[in-house]
Scaffold this active site. Structure first.
Site, PDB file in Angstrom:
ATOM      1  NE  ARG A 106      -3.889   0.556   1.842  1.00  0.00           N
ATOM      2  CZ  ARG A 106      -5.121   0.614   2.333  1.00  0.00           C
ATOM      3  NH1 ARG A 106      -5.391   1.378   3.375  1.00  0.00           N
ATOM      4  NH2 ARG A 106      -6.099  -0.091   1.790  1.00  0.00           N
ATOM      5  CG  HIS A 133      -8.387   0.014  -3.148  1.00  0.00           C
ATOM      6  ND1 HIS A 133      -7.640  -1.088  -2.793  1.00  0.00           N
ATOM      7  CD2 HIS A 133      -9.034   0.413  -2.019  1.00  0.00           C
ATOM      8  CE1 HIS A 133      -7.822  -1.340  -1.508  1.00  0.00           C
ATOM      9  NE2 HIS A 133      -8.660  -0.445  -1.022  1.00  0.00           N
ATOM     10  CD  GLN A 136     -12.973  -2.251  -0.972  1.00  0.00           C
ATOM     11  OE1 GLN A 136     -12.151  -2.182  -0.076  1.00  0.00           O
ATOM     12  NE2 GLN A 136     -14.137  -2.867  -0.832  1.00  0.00           N
ATOM     13  CG  ASP A 230     -13.492   6.115  -1.175  1.00  0.00           C
ATOM     14  OD1 ASP A 230     -13.576   5.988   0.069  1.00  0.00           O
ATOM     15  OD2 ASP A 230     -12.441   5.951  -1.807  1.00  0.00           O
ATOM     16  CB  CYS A 270     -13.937   0.886  -0.265  1.00  0.00           C
ATOM     17  SG  CYS A 270     -13.519   2.625  -0.199  1.00  0.00           S
ATOM     18  NE  ARG A 298      -9.842  -5.567   0.107  1.00  0.00           N
ATOM     19  CZ  ARG A 298      -9.139  -4.534   0.597  1.00  0.00           C
ATOM     20  NH1 ARG A 298      -9.773  -3.472   1.074  1.00  0.00           N
ATOM     21  NH2 ARG A 298      -7.815  -4.535   0.569  1.00  0.00           N
TER      22      ARG A 298
HETATM   23  N1   CP Z   1     -11.169  -0.327   2.100  1.00  0.00           N
HETATM   24  C1   CP Z   1      -9.918  -0.365   2.596  1.00  0.00           C
HETATM   25  O1   CP Z   1      -8.939  -0.542   1.865  1.00  0.00           O
HETATM   26  O2   CP Z   1      -9.838  -0.235   3.952  1.00  0.00           O
HETATM   27  P1   CP Z   1      -8.516   0.053   4.788  1.00  0.00           P
HETATM   28  O3   CP Z   1      -8.020   1.431   4.379  1.00  0.00           O
HETATM   29  O4   CP Z   1      -8.940   0.006   6.222  1.00  0.00           O
HETATM   30  O5   CP Z   1      -7.491  -0.988   4.458  1.00  0.00           O
END
Ligand code: CP
Length: 314
Positions: A106, A133, A136, A230, A270, A298
């Site tokens: 990430r 992403h 997701q 989002d 998400c 997920r």
């Molecule tokens: N949706 C998502 O990626 O959540 P986090 O940022 O908590 O990993």
């Protein structure tokens, strides 16, 4: 196995997604039945997780998922590794990928994960970048298939031809929805405030027919099978918080917008969510919301993804 990375949604084919959705359903069934499914136990496989931004769902889902598959996990952050002390990303990739079997990252710019992958001996998975992403959207589409299966039983038939309304920022989630729409044959109705539009070049799509733009978010929701949004300010853009609050004020998914969608429309987010900003409490905590299953999924889809990248079709 040929080395395969998952850096963008379009890194896999429609056929591979069909397999992954079916496999994720099998893996989820085993989990719910409290039956072991441990293809990574012997030989033991290790996942390195590198976080340069905060996370709850991504960390827990990858970490718990890897242990459930019989493997183990190494957790690195910028603050507690040489990654935060200017070691070249290429050098980090060469070293880390000699010691583990999979890497999840990430980070900020997509170019950073691409540079890592270019020097990695093992598969690299995008756990969120500024641009994309994919894990997701993989979970979101699996959730859609679960809730609205096709009569044929084929996951891809449950997705093809659907309308997804995207209300809010033209961000990494919106970009990934566009890639998924182009690849899997559905349409995204996009409504963003002026100045926050999606950019097809940045999203990496070539067919503009996979999305339609609406100035009015309610119009974007009309006839949609799925309404999704989002936060107004994604991680890394906090300095724009106040400006965005004003710009996005009309882009709150509320009951009026859900009424414009199909009567059986689902709501997804998400997470984390800000009730009263991008979504009303009535919607996210209401009967059309599937956000908790979406979050849980997920883990199931990422287990299927990790298994596929390391072991292929089983
Ligand atoms: N949706 C998502 O990626 O959540 P986090 O940022 O908590 O990993």
């Amino acid at each position: 196995m040929q080395l395969k990375h998952y850096l963008q949604f379009k890194d896999l084919s429609a056929d591979e997604y069909g397999y992954l959705f079916t496999r994720a359903a099998f893996i989820k069934h085993k989990f719910k039945a409290v039956e072991k499914h441990q293809p990574f136990a012997d030989p033991d496989r290790t996942l390195a997780m590198i976080f340069e931004k905060a996370s709850t769902r991504t960390r827990v889902s990858f970490e718990a998922g890897m242990y459930q598959l019989g493997g183990s996990v190494v957790h690195l952050t910028t603050g507690d590794s040489q990654l935060g002390r200017a070691e070249p990303i290429e050098d980090s990739a060469k070293v880390i990928s000699r010691m583990v079997d999979l890497v999840m990252i990430r980070t900020f710019e997509q170019s950073k994960i691409e540079r890592f992958a270019a020097h990695s001996r093992v598969p690299v998975i995008n756990g969120l970048t500024n641009e994309f992403h994919p894990c997701q959207i993989l979970a979101d589409l699996f959730t859609l298939v679960e809730y609205r299966p096709a009569a044929s039983g084929q996951p891809l038939d449950a997705i093809r031809g659907k309308v997804v309304a995207w209300v809010g920022d033209g961000n990494n989630m919106a970009n990934t929805w566009l890639q998924a729409a182009e690849l899997l044959g559905f349409t995204v109705h996009v409504s963003t405030p002026g100045g926050y539009e999606v950019d097809p070049a940045l999203a990496g799509i070539s067919d503009r027919a996979c999305f339609k733009v609406f100035k009015d978010p309610r119009e974007a929701c009309a006839g949609a099978d799925l309404v999704t949004t989002d936060v107004w300010t994604s991680m890394g853009y906090e300095a724009e918080n106040e400006v965005r609050r004003e710009a996005f004020a009309r882009w709150c998914v509320d009951e009026d917008m859900m009424r414009a969608a199909r009567p059986d429309a689902l709501f997804m987010h998400c997470l984390p969510a800000h009730r009263g900003e991008e979504v009303s409490a009535e919607v996210i905590d209401g009967p059309q919301s599937v956000v908790w299953d979406e979050a849980e999924n997920r883990m199931h889809v990422q287990k299927a993804l990790m298994e596929y990248l390391l072991l292929g079709r089983l």
